[in-house]
Write an enzyme that holds these catalytic residues in place. Structure first.
Site, mmCIF file in Angstrom:
data_model
loop_
_atom_site.group_PDB
_atom_site.id
_atom_site.type_symbol
_atom_site.label_atom_id
_atom_site.label_comp_id
_atom_site.label_asym_id
_atom_site.label_seq_id
_atom_site.Cartn_x
_atom_site.Cartn_y
_atom_site.Cartn_z
ATOM 1 N N TYR A 178 73.857 26.993 -79.969
ATOM 2 C CA TYR A 178 74.046 28.425 -79.313
ATOM 3 C C TYR A 178 73.930 29.786 -80.227
ATOM 4 C CZ TYR A 178 75.741 25.549 -75.288
ATOM 5 O OH TYR A 178 75.924 24.376 -74.196
ATOM 6 N N PHE A 195 83.199 34.151 -76.006
ATOM 7 C CA PHE A 195 83.434 32.536 -75.646
ATOM 8 C C PHE A 195 82.751 31.713 -76.380
ATOM 9 C CE2 PHE A 195 79.750 33.948 -72.770
ATOM 10 C CZ PHE A 195 78.385 33.006 -73.093
ATOM 11 N N ARG A 223 64.509 22.849 -64.952
ATOM 12 C CA ARG A 223 65.598 24.151 -64.751
ATOM 13 C C ARG A 223 65.776 23.953 -63.353
ATOM 14 N NH1 ARG A 223 68.119 27.275 -69.182
ATOM 15 N NH2 ARG A 223 68.502 29.061 -67.748
ATOM 16 N N THR A 265 73.177 29.316 -64.156
ATOM 17 C CA THR A 265 74.216 29.256 -64.871
ATOM 18 C C THR A 265 76.060 28.864 -64.840
ATOM 19 O OG1 THR A 265 73.081 30.523 -67.223
ATOM 20 C CG2 THR A 265 75.316 29.606 -67.106
ATOM 21 N N ARG A 289 74.288 21.624 -60.480
ATOM 22 C CA ARG A 289 75.379 22.745 -60.637
ATOM 23 C C ARG A 289 75.536 23.267 -59.146
ATOM 24 N NH1 ARG A 289 73.119 25.914 -65.843
ATOM 25 N NH2 ARG A 289 73.668 24.737 -67.243
ATOM 26 N N GLU A 294 64.435 22.075 -79.735
ATOM 27 C CA GLU A 294 65.445 21.431 -79.004
ATOM 28 C C GLU A 294 65.985 19.587 -79.748
ATOM 29 O OE1 GLU A 294 67.066 22.987 -75.690
ATOM 30 O OE2 GLU A 294 67.355 24.447 -75.967
#
Ligand code: ADP
Length: 156
Positions: A50, A58, A86, A92, A103, A127
Site C-alpha cells: 500500500y 486512512f 478488475r 473501490t 464489490r 505483487e
C-alpha cells in the site's frame, strides 16, 4: 494476451464466510487458478503493498485491517486477465459498484471491500512476486481451455 494477475481476499470476506463465493466467481468466469494460499500479512509487506497510499489519513487503518485475520491470495491466469478481474471486482467503494460485480454484490464499504485486485500488468507482476514464491505458482494443463477461448484468442 495471456496474462497473470493477483487478488487478495480480504479479512472482511474471511470473517463473512465469503471465500468460496468469491473464488467460485473467478472460476466460473473461466480464469485459471495457478496459485492459492492463506497467509497472515505483516506490517512490512503491507507497507510495500500500500505504498501508494502512505500519505493518506486512512493508511494506518487499512494496514491494521489487513492484518486483522489471515487473508487468501490467489494468482489467476487468462486472456487480458488484469482488466477482466478488475471488472469482476468493481470500483473501490462497494456501495457505488455495479450490481453483478463482487464489490457491488457483496460490499457496502470503501475499506471493507472484500477483494484487492492488481490494477495493471506491471503491478500484477510485482505483487505476484511480492506474495508468492516461484514454486507456489503452478503450470498445468486445464482441459476446458479450448471451450473458454477460441483458437484465435489463444494464439494472440
Ligand atoms: P483499489 O483496492 O480499488 O485498487 P486503492 O488502491 O485506491 O483501491 O486503495 C486500496 C485499498 O485501501 C482499498 O481497496 C480500500 O480497502 C482502502 N481504501 C481506499 N480508499 C479508502 C478510504 N477513503 N477510506 C478507507 N479505506 C480506503
Amino acid at each position: 494476451m495471456m496474462e497473470r494477475t493477483f487478488i487478495i481476499i480480504k479479512p472482511d470476506a474471511v470473517q463473512r464466510s465469503l471465500l468460496g463465493e468469491i473464488i467460485g466467481r473467478f472460476e466460473r468466469k473461466g480464469l485459471k487458478i495457478i496459485g492459492l494460499k492463506m497467509m497472515q500479512l505483516e506490517d512490512s509487506i503491507l507497507e510495500e503493498h500500500y505504498s501508494h497510499l502512505a500519505d493518506k489519513p486512512f493508511f494506518g487503518t487499512i494496514r491494521d485491517f489487513m492484518k486483522s485475520t489471515p487473508v487468501v491470495g490467489v494468482v489467476l491466469e487468462g486472456v487480458d486477465a488484469v482488466n477482466a478481474v478488475r471488472l469482476i471486482v468493481g470500483p473501490t467503494k462497494g456501495r457505488e459498484a455495479d450490481a453483478g460485480s463482487i464489490r457491488g454484490d457483496l460490499s457496502m464499504s470503501i475499506q471493507t471491500n472484500v477483494v484487492h485486485a492488481s490494477d495493471s500488468l506491471e503491478n500484477a507482476k510485482a505483487e505476484i512476486s511480492r506474495f508468492f514464491k516461484d514454486e507456489e505458482i503452478f503450470s498445468y494443463k486445464k482441459v476446458d481451455l479450448n471451450f473458454v477461448y477460441s483458437e484465435d484468442e489463444l494464439s494472440q
